[in-house]
Design an enzyme around this catalytic site. Structure first.
Site, PDB file in Angstrom:
ATOM      1  N   HIS A 173       0.830  -1.221   0.000  1.00  0.00           N
ATOM      2  CA  HIS A 173       0.000   0.000   0.000  1.00  0.00           C
ATOM      3  C   HIS A 173       0.859   1.263   0.000  1.00  0.00           C
ATOM      4  CE1 HIS A 173      -3.210  -2.803   1.274  1.00  0.00           C
ATOM      5  NE2 HIS A 173      -2.307  -3.261   2.112  1.00  0.00           N
ATOM      6  N   GLU A 206       9.596   8.957 -16.566  1.00  0.00           N
ATOM      7  CA  GLU A 206       8.218   9.409 -16.810  1.00  0.00           C
ATOM      8  C   GLU A 206       7.786   9.109 -18.242  1.00  0.00           C
ATOM      9  OE1 GLU A 206       8.104  13.532 -15.632  1.00  0.00           O
ATOM     10  OE2 GLU A 206       8.501  13.033 -13.532  1.00  0.00           O
ATOM     11  N   SER A 230      14.705  22.081 -15.618  1.00  0.00           N
ATOM     12  CA  SER A 230      13.499  22.880 -15.812  1.00  0.00           C
ATOM     13  C   SER A 230      13.878  24.203 -16.448  1.00  0.00           C
ATOM     14  CB  SER A 230      12.818  23.121 -14.469  1.00  0.00           C
ATOM     15  OG  SER A 230      11.981  24.260 -14.544  1.00  0.00           O
ATOM     16  N   LYS A 275      15.824  22.217 -10.269  1.00  0.00           N
ATOM     17  CA  LYS A 275      15.198  20.965 -10.678  1.00  0.00           C
ATOM     18  C   LYS A 275      16.118  20.019 -11.426  1.00  0.00           C
ATOM     19  CE  LYS A 275      10.571  21.114 -10.228  1.00  0.00           C
ATOM     20  NZ  LYS A 275       9.693  19.992 -10.233  1.00  0.00           N
TER      21      LYS A 275
END
Ligand code: ARG
Length: 463
Positions: A156, A290, A277, A283
């Site tokens: 979980h 992704e 970024s 970043k």
């Protein structure tokens, strides 16, 4: 427009119809298999005396030259042809005149394209198997180095019990191993030659289909000509197996994204596999993971598309089947790219062992073991569960781990606890006592690693 038919037509094809019907823009990538298939076909026609020796030689040579010209960039595959088959045949006729016109004897584009697609997919299955093998080797290297790297295992997405990085990686090893097994299964079933099926009903020429199959490295010819031209099961199986690979890569990517997050910091993706970024200078984003996760959708899409295309097609060939290409090609490119990039990212990632260990220690991942300790000292499990629950509550309030409690504090909750509790709930004990087959304990893990290493040794590749 250059097309292979027209005799029975009195008017030109409408331009829009021609473009809608044409497939050259996407089937041009089949050129090598098309020429390979034609070469085998012609050799067989020669052996059977359907073409003379000179004709056979001239065509085989002509095809080889077309292939060489295309590969060297001297001959462009342009959209003035309807499809790759027309392109090759028209070029041959241009070079050989009437002899070139004999290439298509005893053949239809239906069995021709069925063959081309099979040859192409067969190669991809072998390639993807090899890419998966490389990924497995990278995973195995990580496993070998991290049998003592303790991290929390999750259920979980809540910390559950301590495992090791080797163990966590081992789960993915199993997944990609099954993916390789699927590649082999598909190869075994698909490796039969549809050429000689004709348009749908074979031909009246005395073709030797066994010979053509042998020349092209197939186990033998397909046994029903209607099925031969209209079977795309192998492609559906391949897209299905590819979807499963993507599902595995996507889950793995998701974990890497979580592990790479500011909150977890279990891993650091190498600069070479990260992106920045445009506005936020701090970043460093896990874009590759992704994208792999994101591209999974288009592979599933290709599978659903082909299943849907095939479901309403009566026997035998129907033009719907031309739709087996674009999305399937895209899916093949996607899977290849994703495995390669993912492997590169994984091979260069830094695992932050101390962060993983701290996370396991502070997450009550040893609570089950504390309960087991009580059980070993005669407390019924349900009572032990309750006692350790209270223990955890106490620790949460104080902001400490179980093994940071004093013995006095422990005894206040249960007098059964003694000094040896600390040893029993240490991360090392929790992991290394788990020695069932497939468990994370070091000895069990080392046996699993040896078995996986042996698997890789025994399965070097499909061909
Ligand atoms: N471009 C076609 C395809 O991909 C080739 C087969 C054409 N056959 C036909 N009967 N029109 O399916």
């Amino acid at each position: 427009m250059a097309q292979l038919w027209g005799g029975r037509f009195t008017r030109e094809t409408d331009q829009m119809v021609y473009r809608f019907n044409a497939s050259i823009e996407f089937d041009k990538r089949l050129y090598r298999r098309d020429i390979e298939g034609s070469t085998a076909h012609v050799k067989m026609l020669g052996k059977q005396g359907i073409l003379t020796e000179q004709e056979t030689e001239a065509i085989v040579e002509g095809l080889a030259k077309i292939l060489a010209d295309v590969e060297a960039g001297r001959l462009a595959i342009t959209s003035e042809y309807e499809d790759i088959h027309s392109f090759v045949e028209a070029n041959l006729i241009e070079r050989l005149g009437d002899t070139g016109k004999k290439l298509h004897t005893g053949r239809s584009r239906n069995d021709q394209v069925a063959l081309d697609m099979r040859l192409y997919c067969r190669e991809k299955v072998v390639l993807v198997d090899a890419l998966l093998k490389k990924l497995l080797q990278t995973i195995l290297t990580i496993m070998e180095a991290h049998t003592e790297t303790i991290m929390p295992g999750f259920t979980h997405l809540q910390k559950a019990q301590p495992v090791t990085l080797a163990h966590h990686m081992g789960a993915y090893f199993e997944m990609f191993k099954r993916d390789r097994q699927r590649m082999s299964d598909i190869y075994e079933r698909m490796n039969y030659c549809p050429l000689g099926s004709g348009a749908l009903a074979g031909t009246t020429y005395p073709l030797d289909r066994d010979y053509t199959a042998e020349l092209l490295g197939f186990y033998g010819p397909t046994l029903n000509s209607m099925d031969g031209v209209s079977d795309r099961d192998y492609l559906i199986e391949m897209l299905s197996a590819f979807s499963t690979i993507m599902m595995h890569l996507s889950r793995f990517s998701e974990e890497i994204i979580i592990w790479n997050s500011n909150e977890y910091q279990f891993v650091e993706i190498d600069d070479a596999f990260s992106t920045g970024s445009s506005i936020m200078p701090q970043k460093k984003n896990p874009d590759i993971a992704e994208l792999v996760r994101g591209k999974t959708g288009r592979v599933y899409g290709a599978l659903m598309s082909l299943l849907t295309t095939m479901k309403g097609i009566p026997l035998a060939y129907n033009k719907d089947m031309q739709e087996d290409k674009e999305l399937a090609f895209d899916a093949m490119d996607t899977v290849e790219n994703c495995i390669e990039l993912f492997e590169g990212m994984l091979a260069t990632i830094t695992f932050r062992k101390e962060r993983m260990r701290a996370s396991a220690s502070l997450g009550f991942t040893n609570a089950t073991d504390a309960a087991d300790y009580l059980v070993n000292h005669g407390v019924p499990f349900r009572d032990a569960h309750g006692i350790v629950g209270r223990l955890v509550l106490y620790c949460i309030e104080k902001g400490i781990a179980i093994d940071e409690m004093s013995l006095a504090e422990l005894k206040e909750i249960s007098p059964v606890f003694e000094e040896d509790l600390y040893e029993a709930v240490s991360m090392e004990t929790c992991v290394n006592k788990r020695l069932t087959v497939g468990a994370p304990g070091k000895e069990a893990m080392e046996q699993a690693i040896a078995a996986e290493r042996e698997y890789l040794r025994q399965h070097p590749g499909i061909v």
